[in-house]
Enzyme design. Structure first.
Site, short mmCIF file in Angstrom:
data_model
loop_
_atom_site.label_atom_id
_atom_site.label_comp_id
_atom_site.label_asym_id
_atom_site.label_seq_id
_atom_site.Cartn_x
_atom_site.Cartn_y
_atom_site.Cartn_z
N GLN A 1 2.74 10.13 1.88
CA GLN A 1 4.08 9.52 1.98
C GLN A 1 5.00 9.97 0.86
OE1 GLN A 1 2.31 5.33 2.53
NE2 GLN A 1 4.23 5.21 3.65
N HIS B 1 -4.46 1.19 7.66
CA HIS B 1 -3.12 1.78 7.70
C HIS B 1 -3.03 2.94 6.69
CE1 HIS B 1 1.48 1.08 7.84
NE2 HIS B 1 1.33 1.89 6.80
N GLU B 2 -3.55 2.75 5.48
CA GLU B 2 -3.48 3.81 4.45
C GLU B 2 -4.37 4.98 4.81
OE1 GLU B 2 -1.03 3.49 2.77
OE2 GLU B 2 -0.77 1.34 2.99
N HIS C 1 -2.76 7.17 7.28
CA HIS C 1 -1.78 8.10 6.70
C HIS C 1 -2.45 9.40 6.25
CE1 HIS C 1 2.11 6.08 6.58
NE2 HIS C 1 1.62 5.01 6.01
N GLY D 1 0.85 -1.18 0.00
CA GLY D 1 0.00 0.00 0.00
C GLY D 1 0.88 1.23 0.00
N CYS E 1 6.00 -0.14 7.58
CA CYS E 1 5.59 1.06 6.84
C CYS E 1 6.78 1.56 6.04
CB CYS E 1 5.11 2.14 7.81
SG CYS E 1 4.56 3.65 6.97
N LEU E 2 6.53 1.91 4.80
CA LEU E 2 7.63 2.39 3.94
C LEU E 2 8.21 3.70 4.47
CD1 LEU E 2 6.02 1.52 0.50
CD2 LEU E 2 7.86 0.30 1.69
O1 GNR Z 1 4.08 -2.66 2.72
C1 GNR Z 1 3.37 -2.50 3.73
N1 GNR Z 1 3.04 -3.59 4.47
C2 GNR Z 1 2.04 -3.57 5.44
C3 GNR Z 1 1.96 -4.67 6.29
C4 GNR Z 1 0.97 -4.73 7.27
C5 GNR Z 1 0.07 -3.68 7.41
C6 GNR Z 1 0.17 -2.57 6.58
C7 GNR Z 1 1.14 -2.51 5.60
S1 GNR Z 1 1.23 -1.14 4.55
C8 GNR Z 1 2.94 -1.14 4.13
C9 GNR Z 1 3.23 -0.09 3.07
C10 GNR Z 1 2.97 1.29 3.64
O2 GNR Z 1 3.73 1.86 4.36
N2 GNR Z 1 1.82 1.84 3.33
O3 GNR Z 1 1.50 3.04 3.84
NI NI Z 2 2.61 3.16 5.74
#
Ligand code: GNR
Ligand code: NI
Length: 186
Positions: free
Chosen positions: A68, A151-152, A155, A63, A109-110
């Protein structure tokens, strides 16, 4: 071997100009609330989506949210990259329902590279959004898909997965990230 740039002397790949650079925590733009996409943003969003997908796949991640990559719009992409899943573009996503049932899974998270922790969230979620064509849609997700959508959307509100942890664990991760970023200056 000297000069052996890649398999069997294939030409060196040109850098992909569609890739966007990903902000690393702590960066103020990761803590800002993104604004909703409106009618006049159509062209911006059309140009952004392919670049968000390309950046997510290159990372690689499942995601990526616009903040980001320094874009303060309520746009995100998700692709679990599993057998029966499809890429999804989310414009102005809203959570319309959450399950009482919770699930705990490891998240990364990236924007916090190399940092992972168990996060507890509702196991199922219903999300309303506009797709890449501007069509209003609703999806129900569970498990990893549900965690990724939450999670997205976090953000877009300036929230990072570490905000779901105790202050002790959050600070441990943020300090470790800062230290690792210092060791490895780019
Ligand atoms: O690559 C990602 N893996 C992930 C694993 C578990 C829950 C959420 C994620 S999202 C993350 C990529 C990212 O930072 N998206 O904002
Ligand atoms: Ni993230």
């Amino acid at each position: 071997m000297m000069g052996m740039s890649s398999a069997l002397l294939a030409p060196r790949e040109a850098p992909d100009s569609s890739l966007l650079s990903i902000l690393i925590a702590p960066h103020a733009q990761l803590r800002a609330r993104a604004r909703p996409v409106r009618e006049g943003d159509g062209e911006t969003v059309r140009a952004l989506l392919p670049r968000l997908f390309a950046t997510m796949y290159q990372a690689p991640g499942i995601g990526l949210a616009a903040p980001q990559v320094s874009v303060g719009l309520r746009v995100a992409v998700v692709d679990l990259q599993l057998d029966d899943t499809a890429p999804i573009a989310l414009v102005n996503p809203e959570i319309v329902a959450l399950s009482d049932e919770l699930a705990t899974r490891e998240e990364g998270c990236l924007s916090l590279p190399g940092q992972y922790a168990d996060v507890t969230r509702p196991n199922r979620v219903r999300v309303r959004y506009l797709d890449a064509a501007g069509v209003r849609r609703e999806i129900e997700a569970e498990g990893l898909f549900a965690a990724c959508l939450q999670h997205e959307i976090d953000h877009l509100d300036g929230v990072l997965f570490v905000d779901h942890l105790s202050a002790l664990k959050r600070n441990m991760i943020l300090r470790r990230l800062a230290k690792e970023q210092r060791q490895k200056p780019k």
